[in-house]
Design a protein around this motif. Sequence first.
Motif, PDB file in Angstrom:
ATOM      1  N   VAL A 153      68.393  41.303  38.056  1.00 26.17           N
ATOM      2  CA  VAL A 153      68.600  41.895  36.741  1.00 26.17           C
ATOM      3  C   VAL A 153      67.555  42.971  36.520  1.00 26.17           C
ATOM      4  CG1 VAL A 153      67.143  40.230  35.500  1.00 26.17           C
ATOM      5  CG2 VAL A 153      68.979  41.394  34.285  1.00 26.17           C
ATOM      6  N   SER A 163      66.586  39.547  28.916  1.00 26.75           N
ATOM      7  CA  SER A 163      66.790  39.135  30.308  1.00 26.75           C
ATOM      8  C   SER A 163      65.686  38.201  30.795  1.00 26.75           C
ATOM      9  CB  SER A 163      66.877  40.369  31.206  1.00 26.75           C
ATOM     10  OG  SER A 163      67.980  41.177  30.846  1.00 26.75           O
ATOM     11  N   MET A 167      66.650  34.676  32.252  1.00 25.06           N
ATOM     12  CA  MET A 167      66.244  34.368  33.623  1.00 25.06           C
ATOM     13  C   MET A 167      65.420  33.094  33.689  1.00 25.06           C
ATOM     14  SD  MET A 167      64.309  36.846  36.369  1.00 25.06           S
ATOM     15  CE  MET A 167      63.979  36.260  38.035  1.00 25.06           C
ATOM     16  N   ILE A 173      69.818  34.073  38.373  1.00 25.72           N
ATOM     17  CA  ILE A 173      69.105  35.345  38.518  1.00 25.72           C
ATOM     18  C   ILE A 173      67.942  35.116  39.477  1.00 25.72           C
ATOM     19  CG2 ILE A 173      67.876  37.208  37.361  1.00 25.72           C
ATOM     20  CD1 ILE A 173      69.257  36.438  34.766  1.00 25.72           C
ATOM     21  N   GLY A 176      63.882  39.767  38.850  1.00 26.52           N
ATOM     22  CA  GLY A 176      64.007  40.511  37.607  1.00 26.52           C
ATOM     23  C   GLY A 176      63.048  41.674  37.487  1.00 26.52           C
TER      24      GLY A 176
END
Length: 297
Positions: A153, A163, A167, A173, A176
């Motif tokens: 992400v 996010s 996450m 995910i 990141g």
Amino acid sequence: MIKKFTLFSVLLFLCVYFSGAWYFSSKILILPITECTQARFVFCGEPSEQGLSFEEVFFNTDDGLTLPAWYMPADNDTHKAILLVHGRTANRTEGMRYAKAIVAAGYNVLAIDQRHPRQDPAIISTMGYHEKKDVTAALNYLVDEKNINSIGVMGFSMGAATSIIVMAKDSRIKAGVFSGSYANSMDVLAEQAKVLYGLPRYPLMPMVAKFFAWRGDLEIDEINPEKYIANISPRPVYIMHGTADKTVDFKHGQRLFSAANEPKQFWQAEGGEHTKLWQLNPEKAENSVVDFFNRYL
């Protein structure tokens, strides 16, 4: 007479206090409709503007919204994808500065539009609280509809904050990248109130927070990425923040990096403005993001 004057002063103060708190909670909740500009996001058209093949796709959230996105497939038959998550006053064009390099590196890309009054005038902005459902729905789409089994992400500003929290709670995910995220939602709002209106944090902001939470049907503590980022480990995070950021102060990036556990990396972008690190140094911005995903996905 003195007692009456004192009572009037108290009532006037309370009227101004609560009215002010209501007004500033409205400023948070009511999301302006802004347009993409080249100065802000560079690329304002569809992915084909950069020679990228794409599909216009849609996905559904748990609370009944249907949101649009661009799905840009890589040339190889990969099951890896990068999800691009825009900030509060932006749209899916925000991440397109990075999309071409990411696709060229062999990753599918999904650039989403989060909930916005464009879809429904009743939609409000909640600094990531309800927007978390949008990111989760996008993950579901990648897994269920595109058969993706390795997801990274990249989020910007509020999209980065959102996010981080998603996450921390969703192991799908794997890596990141977070550009210009705030560490604490009320801290950044108080800082902006000081910059834009000259208002001190106390006594107004605590009541603004109460109105914001009540009107937005949310819990303030659930939109503070600093509280969650350590839980992402042992999955990696890459925090990017410009030292000249006037929207989310650079110290927020420092706080997030300090709170995160390894593996982690930090780009202290000297002179970088809010989420404009690509404009500051396109080569470093693209290469560092691609190298990060290549290393961990």
